[in-house]
Design a protein around this motif. Structure first.
Motif, PDB file in Angstrom:
ATOM      1  N   ASP A   7      39.531  -2.136  73.639  1.00  0.00           N
ATOM      2  CA  ASP A   7      39.993  -1.484  74.881  1.00  0.00           C
ATOM      3  C   ASP A   7      41.512  -1.355  74.817  1.00  0.00           C
ATOM      4  O   ASP A   7      42.196  -2.270  74.336  1.00  0.00           O
ATOM      5  CB  ASP A   7      39.582  -2.293  76.122  1.00  0.00           C
ATOM      6  N   GLU A   9      43.512  -1.318  77.298  1.00  0.00           N
ATOM      7  CA  GLU A   9      44.165  -2.031  78.397  1.00  0.00           C
ATOM      8  C   GLU A   9      44.154  -3.539  78.113  1.00  0.00           C
ATOM      9  O   GLU A   9      43.098  -4.161  78.062  1.00  0.00           O
ATOM     10  CB  GLU A   9      43.437  -1.760  79.708  1.00  0.00           C
ATOM     11  N   ILE A  12      42.083  -5.787  80.458  1.00  0.00           N
ATOM     12  CA  ILE A  12      40.630  -5.771  80.266  1.00  0.00           C
ATOM     13  C   ILE A  12      40.250  -6.720  79.122  1.00  0.00           C
ATOM     14  O   ILE A  12      39.284  -7.495  79.219  1.00  0.00           O
ATOM     15  CB  ILE A  12      40.126  -4.347  79.979  1.00  0.00           C
ATOM     16  N   ARG A  13      41.021  -6.657  78.052  1.00  0.00           N
ATOM     17  CA  ARG A  13      40.723  -7.531  76.893  1.00  0.00           C
ATOM     18  C   ARG A  13      40.859  -8.995  77.288  1.00  0.00           C
ATOM     19  O   ARG A  13      40.014  -9.836  76.952  1.00  0.00           O
ATOM     20  CB  ARG A  13      41.667  -7.213  75.725  1.00  0.00           C
ATOM     21  N   ASP A  54      35.591   0.397  74.915  1.00  0.00           N
ATOM     22  CA  ASP A  54      35.947   1.439  75.884  1.00  0.00           C
ATOM     23  C   ASP A  54      35.674   2.789  75.247  1.00  0.00           C
ATOM     24  O   ASP A  54      35.509   2.889  74.013  1.00  0.00           O
ATOM     25  CB  ASP A  54      37.426   1.286  76.256  1.00  0.00           C
ATOM     26  N   LEU A  81      32.109   0.191  77.666  1.00  0.00           N
ATOM     27  CA  LEU A  81      32.784  -0.060  78.933  1.00  0.00           C
ATOM     28  C   LEU A  81      33.100   1.288  79.564  1.00  0.00           C
ATOM     29  O   LEU A  81      33.574   2.210  78.880  1.00  0.00           O
ATOM     30  CB  LEU A  81      34.085  -0.834  78.704  1.00  0.00           C
ATOM     31  N   CYS A  83      34.243   3.612  83.370  1.00  0.00           N
ATOM     32  CA  CYS A  83      34.630   3.710  84.768  1.00  0.00           C
ATOM     33  C   CYS A  83      33.635   4.647  85.474  1.00  0.00           C
ATOM     34  O   CYS A  83      32.790   5.270  84.828  1.00  0.00           O
ATOM     35  CB  CYS A  83      36.058   4.275  84.897  1.00  0.00           C
ATOM     36  N   LYS A 104      33.449  -1.257  84.466  1.00  0.00           N
ATOM     37  CA  LYS A 104      34.625  -2.122  84.581  1.00  0.00           C
ATOM     38  C   LYS A 104      34.859  -2.629  86.013  1.00  0.00           C
ATOM     39  O   LYS A 104      35.118  -3.816  86.217  1.00  0.00           O
ATOM     40  CB  LYS A 104      35.873  -1.389  84.093  1.00  0.00           C
TER      41      LYS A 104
END
Length: 516
Positions: A7, A9, A12-13, A54, A81, A83, A104
């Motif tokens: 990912d 971001e 997120i990790r 992601d 993952l 949105c 997420k």
């Protein structure tokens, strides 16, 4: 199972790393990456089972990364993952093989573990099925290899079984290359699938002929096809045969018909013989012209008899001399390895018998080391056979009985002791058995019978032995010429002395003076 998170971001990790107790639930958080490109690099270094990725990322997005995963040999399961607004990408990911997806915004520990557990069970089942299919395929290939090999062996041995079906099975799709593989271990029941061969034909102990599909058809340059096949087998053998230090490959020929197999086997047999006597340690042996091979060379039984005579008459200096002479003759004649091994094995056993009669010590240990062991069979080079023979002769020399070279004065019979003393005092004179009988005042026939029963040898044999022991002692000093030694030990001329010395000691007086 090892899990990789991908990912762009960092939050997120970090969140996924700390969201659940990975180890307690049977998983390992193996690492994370910020895009598909970095994740591909990690897959090369890490043993990953499940990827959580992601979809929208820089450099390489999730869809491109999933396509890369599909190309890998080892099955890896994917969870995406997403949105709320990229569900179109999720559907595409599912088409590519993703097993599930995680939103997420609503990600919870329980839902993550539930998805991962389901994916793990499905992956384990998939891997079991794949393993079962591979085992069945391997068993099928092994069975086919064994069947073709058995039929090929029958054809080469008997000329029978070469029906069109066998020709078609071997040569129906392409030409084949014959290769010799010597491993030094039993080749009869080995699994040769790793070589890529269609059939395997045992040639000798630890050696097999392999029929390998030609990588390319190059009619005008068959040698390059053979060398390429030999090089490919060499690369595989380096990995496959780490415990066989003496393995080697014999480059053969391109075969297009079943009838060409038997001549190819004969060529590989020549390579085995050449390699046995050669000092080369190259892993690939080139073809050997038939003109260089001697057919049915004789084994040196004459030298073997001389060596055994040296043992029988306790000529320790002659052991090594005759062993070296025997090895030189073998290397000149170059008999087949199996014949050489049998010949030397028999010699070592006979030597033990003669040494036992001479009262040598530790004969049982000698037999365990050199006669009953598989040491000779394990020799892949003639030099190794030579070293083993010389070691055996050295062992016999070390274990000689201290009484072996002394005259037999242990009899309690007065007449026997008296005649022995007479021989030792008068060996330089031309004495006869009648002279001995007169000395002890017995009839010649009675003394002869009495002596042979007591000592196990005749009067003449003992006198000759005493003379030979004294001759060896004088020859060792190097201070007398051979004819002078002959005269000093009671022989009328040097020719008769030399002939007797050779018969008893096992080598000529000249050879004895300068042992190798």
């Amino acid at each position: 199972m090892n899990v990789l998170v991908v990912d762009d971001e960092p939050i997120i990790r970090l969140g996924l790393r700390t969201l659940v107790d990975w180890e307690a639930n049977g998983f390992t958080y193996a690492g994370d990456a910020e895009d598909g490109l970095e994740a591909c690099e990690l897959l090369e270094r890490l043993d990953i089972d499940i990827v959580i990725t992601d979809l929208i990322m820089p450099r390489m997005d999730g869809l491109a990364f999933i396509r890369k995963i599909k190309d890998r040999a080892k099955p890896i399961s994917t969870v995406v993952l997403s949105c709320m607004d990229d569900f179109t990408y999720v559907k595409e990911a599912m088409k590519l093989g993703a097993k599930d997806y995680i939103l997420k915004p609503t990600m919870e520990p329980e839902s993550l573990l539930e998805i991962l557990t389901s994916v793990r069970l499905e992956l384990e089942q998939h891997r079991r099925e794949l393993s079962d299919r591979q085992e069945r395929q391997q068993a099928l290939e092994s069975s086919k290899l064994m069947q073709l090999s058995s039929r090929l062996h029958q054809f080469v041995q008997t000329g029978q079984g070469g029906e069109p079906a066998l020709e078609a099975a071997l040569f129906g799709t392409s030409s084949l290359v014959s290769l010799l593989l010597h491993t030094g271990s039993s080749a009869a029941d080995a699994d040769w699938r790793w070589t890529g061969c269609l059939a395997a034909l045992p040639l000798a102990a630890g050696s097999v002929l392999l029929l390998v599909p030609a990588a390319a058809e190059v009619p005008d340059d068959a040698d390059s096809v053979v060398q390429a096949a030999a090089a490919a087998l060499e690369r595989a053998a380096i990995v496959r045969l780490p415990q066989a230090p003496d393995w080697f490959i014999g480059a053969g020929v391109v075969l297009r018909r079943l009838a060409q197999v038997k001549p190819a086997a004969a060529q590989h047999a020549r390579q085995l013989q050449e390699r046995f006597y050669s000092a080369s340690w190259n892993r690939i042996v080139q073809p050997v012209p038939e003109s260089t091979i001697r057919h049915n060379p004789a084994l040196p039984y004459d030298i073997r008899s001389d060596l055994l005579r040296c043992i029988a008459h306790d000529n320790s200096e002659g052991y090594v001399h005759q062993a070296e002479a025997l090895c030189r003759r073998l290397k000149e004649q170059r008999p087949e390895k199996d014949k050489v091994v049998s010949f030397i094995q028999e010699l070592l056993a006979l030597a033990a018998g003669y040494a036992r009669e001479r009262g040598h010590a530790e004969i049982e240990r000698y037999e365990e080391t050199f006669v009953y062991s598989q040491a000779l069979q394990a020799c892949s080079r003639f030099e190794q056979v030579r070293e083993l023979l010389l070691q055996a002769m050295s062992r016999l020399m070390e274990n000689r009985s201290p009484l072996a070279s002394e005259p037999r004065l242990r009899s309690h019979n007065t007449f026997i002791r008296k005649v022995l003393t007479y021989m030792m005092d008068n060996y330089a004179s031309p004495i006869s058995t009648s002279d001995m009988a007169d000395h002890v005042r017995l009839s010649r026939s009675y003394l002869s019978d009495l002596y042979s029963k007591e000592t196990g040898e005749s009067l003449s044999e003992t006198l000759t032995r005493i003379r030979m022991e004294e001759a060896k002692r004088r020859l060792r000093t190097g201070e007398m010429k051979i004819y002078e030694v002959a005269d000093a030990v009671g022989f009328p001329d040097a020719k008769t002395f030399a002939k007797t010395f050779k018969r008893i000691v096992g080598c000529s007086p000249k050879e004895f003076e300068k042992p190798i």
